[in-house]
Design a protein around this motif. Structure first.
Motif, PDB file in Angstrom:
ATOM      1  N   LEU A 137       0.826  -1.210   0.000  1.00  0.00           N
ATOM      2  CA  LEU A 137       0.000   0.000   0.000  1.00  0.00           C
ATOM      3  C   LEU A 137       0.859   1.258   0.000  1.00  0.00           C
ATOM      4  O   LEU A 137       0.583   2.211  -0.732  1.00  0.00           O
ATOM      5  N   THR A 138       1.919   1.246   0.788  1.00  0.00           N
ATOM      6  CA  THR A 138       2.812   2.402   0.850  1.00  0.00           C
ATOM      7  C   THR A 138       3.496   2.647  -0.492  1.00  0.00           C
ATOM      8  O   THR A 138       3.542   3.781  -0.981  1.00  0.00           O
ATOM      9  N   THR A 139       3.993   1.575  -1.103  1.00  0.00           N
ATOM     10  CA  THR A 139       4.653   1.696  -2.401  1.00  0.00           C
ATOM     11  C   THR A 139       3.671   2.161  -3.472  1.00  0.00           C
ATOM     12  O   THR A 139       3.997   3.022  -4.296  1.00  0.00           O
ATOM     13  N   GLY A 140       2.468   1.600  -3.440  1.00  0.00           N
ATOM     14  CA  GLY A 140       1.451   1.993  -4.421  1.00  0.00           C
ATOM     15  C   GLY A 140       1.091   3.458  -4.307  1.00  0.00           C
ATOM     16  O   GLY A 140       0.979   4.165  -5.316  1.00  0.00           O
ATOM     17  N   PHE A 200      -1.351   1.141  -9.331  1.00  0.00           N
ATOM     18  CA  PHE A 200      -2.621   0.442  -9.105  1.00  0.00           C
ATOM     19  C   PHE A 200      -2.408  -1.049  -8.889  1.00  0.00           C
ATOM     20  O   PHE A 200      -3.169  -1.691  -8.160  1.00  0.00           O
ATOM     21  N   PHE A 201      -1.364  -1.623  -9.480  1.00  0.00           N
ATOM     22  CA  PHE A 201      -1.046  -3.022  -9.224  1.00  0.00           C
ATOM     23  C   PHE A 201      -0.662  -3.215  -7.755  1.00  0.00           C
ATOM     24  O   PHE A 201      -1.177  -4.100  -7.071  1.00  0.00           O
ATOM     25  N   GLU A 202       0.257  -2.380  -7.275  1.00  0.00           N
ATOM     26  CA  GLU A 202       0.686  -2.471  -5.872  1.00  0.00           C
ATOM     27  C   GLU A 202      -0.484  -2.240  -4.920  1.00  0.00           C
ATOM     28  O   GLU A 202      -0.628  -2.937  -3.915  1.00  0.00           O
ATOM     29  N   LEU A 203      -1.324  -1.252  -5.222  1.00  0.00           N
ATOM     30  CA  LEU A 203      -2.477  -0.984  -4.364  1.00  0.00           C
ATOM     31  C   LEU A 203      -3.448  -2.162  -4.347  1.00  0.00           C
ATOM     32  O   LEU A 203      -3.971  -2.523  -3.289  1.00  0.00           O
ATOM     33  N   SER A 204      -3.683  -2.780  -5.504  1.00  0.00           N
ATOM     34  CA  SER A 204      -4.612  -3.910  -5.539  1.00  0.00           C
ATOM     35  C   SER A 204      -4.072  -5.090  -4.735  1.00  0.00           C
ATOM     36  O   SER A 204      -4.818  -5.746  -3.994  1.00  0.00           O
ATOM     37  N   ILE A 205      -2.774  -5.347  -4.823  1.00  0.00           N
ATOM     38  CA  ILE A 205      -2.167  -6.427  -4.050  1.00  0.00           C
ATOM     39  C   ILE A 205      -2.253  -6.105  -2.556  1.00  0.00           C
ATOM     40  O   ILE A 205      -2.597  -6.960  -1.735  1.00  0.00           O
ATOM     41  N   GLY A 206      -1.948  -4.877  -2.186  1.00  0.00           N
ATOM     42  CA  GLY A 206      -1.997  -4.471  -0.780  1.00  0.00           C
ATOM     43  C   GLY A 206      -3.394  -4.581  -0.196  1.00  0.00           C
ATOM     44  O   GLY A 206      -3.578  -5.110   0.904  1.00  0.00           O
ATOM     45  N   PHE A 207      -4.402  -4.105  -0.933  1.00  0.00           N
ATOM     46  CA  PHE A 207      -5.776  -4.193  -0.436  1.00  0.00           C
ATOM     47  C   PHE A 207      -6.249  -5.647  -0.367  1.00  0.00           C
ATOM     48  O   PHE A 207      -6.958  -6.029   0.559  1.00  0.00           O
ATOM     49  N   LEU A 263      -4.699  -7.142   2.741  1.00  0.00           N
ATOM     50  CA  LEU A 263      -5.316  -6.564   3.923  1.00  0.00           C
ATOM     51  C   LEU A 263      -6.712  -7.150   4.163  1.00  0.00           C
ATOM     52  O   LEU A 263      -7.048  -7.534   5.292  1.00  0.00           O
ATOM     53  N   LEU A 264      -7.506  -7.241   3.112  1.00  0.00           N
ATOM     54  CA  LEU A 264      -8.855  -7.779   3.268  1.00  0.00           C
ATOM     55  C   LEU A 264      -8.843  -9.260   3.630  1.00  0.00           C
ATOM     56  O   LEU A 264      -9.669  -9.721   4.424  1.00  0.00           O
ATOM     57  N   LYS A 265      -7.901 -10.021   3.085  1.00  0.00           N
ATOM     58  CA  LYS A 265      -7.783 -11.430   3.478  1.00  0.00           C
ATOM     59  C   LYS A 265      -7.425 -11.543   4.954  1.00  0.00           C
ATOM     60  O   LYS A 265      -7.953 -12.398   5.667  1.00  0.00           O
ATOM     61  N   LEU A 266      -6.521 -10.694   5.426  1.00  0.00           N
ATOM     62  CA  LEU A 266      -6.188 -10.684   6.849  1.00  0.00           C
ATOM     63  C   LEU A 266      -7.416 -10.382   7.699  1.00  0.00           C
ATOM     64  O   LEU A 266      -7.649 -11.022   8.728  1.00  0.00           O
ATOM     65  N   ILE A 267      -8.201  -9.416   7.277  1.00  0.00           N
ATOM     66  CA  ILE A 267      -9.401  -9.046   8.022  1.00  0.00           C
ATOM     67  C   ILE A 267     -10.357 -10.222   8.115  1.00  0.00           C
ATOM     68  O   ILE A 267     -10.877 -10.541   9.187  1.00  0.00           O
ATOM     69  N   VAL A 268     -10.597 -10.917   7.000  1.00  0.00           N
ATOM     70  CA  VAL A 268     -11.514 -12.052   6.990  1.00  0.00           C
ATOM     71  C   VAL A 268     -11.010 -13.175   7.884  1.00  0.00           C
ATOM     72  O   VAL A 268     -11.754 -13.733   8.699  1.00  0.00           O
ATOM     73  N   VAL A 269      -9.739 -13.521   7.756  1.00  0.00           N
ATOM     74  CA  VAL A 269      -9.178 -14.642   8.522  1.00  0.00           C
ATOM     75  C   VAL A 269      -9.144 -14.320  10.017  1.00  0.00           C
ATOM     76  O   VAL A 269      -9.532 -15.147  10.854  1.00  0.00           O
ATOM     77  N   ILE A 270      -8.704 -13.129  10.374  1.00  0.00           N
ATOM     78  CA  ILE A 270      -8.613 -12.772  11.787  1.00  0.00           C
ATOM     79  C   ILE A 270     -10.007 -12.633  12.399  1.00  0.00           C
ATOM     80  O   ILE A 270     -10.244 -13.068  13.526  1.00  0.00           O
ATOM     81  N   ASP A 271     -10.951 -12.073  11.656  1.00  0.00           N
ATOM     82  CA  ASP A 271     -12.328 -11.972  12.150  1.00  0.00           C
ATOM     83  C   ASP A 271     -12.899 -13.365  12.427  1.00  0.00           C
ATOM     84  O   ASP A 271     -13.534 -13.584  13.457  1.00  0.00           O
ATOM     85  N   HIS A 272     -12.654 -14.287  11.516  1.00  0.00           N
ATOM     86  CA  HIS A 272     -13.130 -15.660  11.704  1.00  0.00           C
ATOM     87  C   HIS A 272     -12.504 -16.274  12.958  1.00  0.00           C
ATOM     88  O   HIS A 272     -13.195 -16.900  13.771  1.00  0.00           O
ATOM     89  N   ALA A 273     -11.204 -16.085  13.128  1.00  0.00           N
ATOM     90  CA  ALA A 273     -10.511 -16.654  14.291  1.00  0.00           C
ATOM     91  C   ALA A 273     -11.045 -16.056  15.593  1.00  0.00           C
ATOM     92  O   ALA A 273     -11.223 -16.775  16.584  1.00  0.00           O
ATOM     93  N   LEU A 274     -11.309 -14.773  15.603  1.00  0.00           N
ATOM     94  CA  LEU A 274     -11.810 -14.137  16.818  1.00  0.00           C
ATOM     95  C   LEU A 274     -13.226 -14.600  17.162  1.00  0.00           C
ATOM     96  O   LEU A 274     -13.596 -14.698  18.333  1.00  0.00           O
ATOM     97  N   GLU A 275     -14.032 -14.896  16.156  1.00  0.00           N
ATOM     98  CA  GLU A 275     -15.397 -15.353  16.391  1.00  0.00           C
ATOM     99  C   GLU A 275     -15.484 -16.838  16.690  1.00  0.00           C
ATOM    100  O   GLU A 275     -16.512 -17.302  17.172  1.00  0.00           O
ATOM    101  N   HIS A 276     -14.433 -17.615  16.395  1.00  0.00           N
ATOM    102  CA  HIS A 276     -14.464 -19.067  16.567  1.00  0.00           C
ATOM    103  C   HIS A 276     -13.351 -19.557  17.495  1.00  0.00           C
ATOM    104  O   HIS A 276     -12.691 -20.550  17.213  1.00  0.00           O
TER     105      HIS A 276
END
Length: 92
Positions: free
Chosen positions: A41-44, A63-70, A73-86
């Motif tokens: 994200l910083t590089t993008g 835009f390539f760097e930003l898409s990879i960064g986002f 980040l979103l995969k981290l959010i999904v995985v960590i949210d799942h772990a916190l709820e389960h």
């Protein structure tokens, strides 16, 4: 130059060495992944700031760097949210 996730990892390791509590070891890969997302994200954003009409490639790179960064980040959010709820169980 070390980023925030490197500092968090170093802090975690020094806390463990001194017998202080820190995040569980199975969460360390998420610190590394957060560092990669942050760097992308910083590089993008930095590249987007430099882009102009004369250098179209910089827009592509930014835009390539930003898409990879986002994406990371979103995969981290999904995985960590799942772990916190389960009760710390990660999705498979």
């Amino acid at each position: 130059m070390p980023d925030e996730s490197d500092a968090a990892l170093t802090d975690h390791l020094s806390r463990r060495a001194n017998g202080l509590p820190g995040p569980p070891a199975n969460w360390l890969p998420f610190l590394r992944e957060a560092g990669i997302a942050s760097q992308c994200l910083t590089t993008g954003l930095a590249t987007l700031r430099k882009a102009n009409h004369a250098q179209h490639g910089l827009f592509n790179q930014a835009f390539f760097e930003l898409s990879i960064g986002f994406e990371r980040l979103l995969k981290l959010i999904v995985v960590i949210d799942h772990a916190l709820e389960h009760d710390g169980i990660f999705p498979t």
